[in-house]
Design an enzyme around this catalytic site. Structure first.
Site, short mmCIF file in Angstrom:
data_model
loop_
_atom_site.label_atom_id
_atom_site.label_comp_id
_atom_site.label_asym_id
_atom_site.label_seq_id
_atom_site.Cartn_x
_atom_site.Cartn_y
_atom_site.Cartn_z
N THR A 1 0.75 -1.21 -0.42
CA THR A 1 0.21 0.52 0.11
C THR A 1 0.76 1.26 -0.40
OG1 THR A 1 -2.09 1.12 1.16
CG2 THR A 1 0.35 0.54 2.43
N ASP B 1 3.25 2.59 -7.77
CA ASP B 1 3.27 1.79 -7.25
C ASP B 1 2.05 0.66 -7.91
OD1 ASP B 1 3.97 -0.79 -5.67
OD2 ASP B 1 2.51 0.84 -4.47
N SER C 1 -0.52 0.06 -5.21
CA SER C 1 -1.14 1.45 -4.73
C SER C 1 -2.36 2.19 -5.74
CB SER C 1 -0.85 2.18 -4.77
OG SER C 1 0.39 1.79 -3.14
#
EC number: 3.4.25.2
Length: 173
Positions: A2, A161, A164
């Site tokens: 995350t 990312d 995420s």
């Protein structure tokens, strides 16, 4: 996996996180709420790692806050001690950022309780991307608030990312 990022600017502290939960290499849910208010809405926490583990730790931290009347550092240290020494808790895989209006800390299962030297703290797989973006925004001349910097940092981390997403929850004290 995350992105959680915390920024302090002009007397305000904001924490934000994305909402993606993965199982292996598959996205299982995109609307997990990883940032929450605690202790009479005076404390914010954001977590990264195993979702179930993080919920357990958040609940334990909330109990510590109640026990220590909202004292952030004392509650975080007591949580870290219990997390590290309690056999069942030692296996929990998560990290937390906790904040009130004047301080913010990283709390980990290895017993770390870290107050950052800078006005930014970030954890999770996208944490370094978000931290870099937030630091850059803090160092430039702009009128962005702590909450706006967190939002921009999360957008950048979400673009880079794969663990995420762009479903963000941001809280400010």
């Amino acid at each position: 996996m995350t992105t959680i990022v915390c920024v302090r600017k002009d007397g305000k502290v904001a924490i934000g996180g994305d909402g993606q939960a993965t199982l292996g290499n598959c996205v299982e849910k995109g609307t997990v709420r990883k940032v929450r208010r605690l202790y009479k809405d005076k404390v914010i926490t954001g977590f990264a790692g195993s979702t179930a583990d993080a919920f357990i730790l958040r609940d334990l931290f909330e109990k510590k806050l109640e026990l220590h009347q909202g004292h952030l550092v004392k509650s975080a240290v007591e949580l870290a001690k219990e997390w590290r020494t309690e056999r069942a808790l030692r296996k929990l895989e998560a990290m937390m950022i906790v904040a009130n209006e004047s301080e913010f800390l990283l709390v980990s299962g290895s017993g770390d309780v870290i107050e950052p030297e800078q006005d930014v703290l970030a954890i999770g797989s996208g944490g370094n991307f978000a931290k870099s973006a937030a630091l850059a925004l803090l160092r430039t001349e702009n009128n962005l608030t702590a909450k706006q910097i967190v939002a921009e940092a999360l957008k950048i981390a979400g673009d880079i990312d794969i663990y995420s997403n762009h479903n963000h929850v941001i809280e400010e004290v």
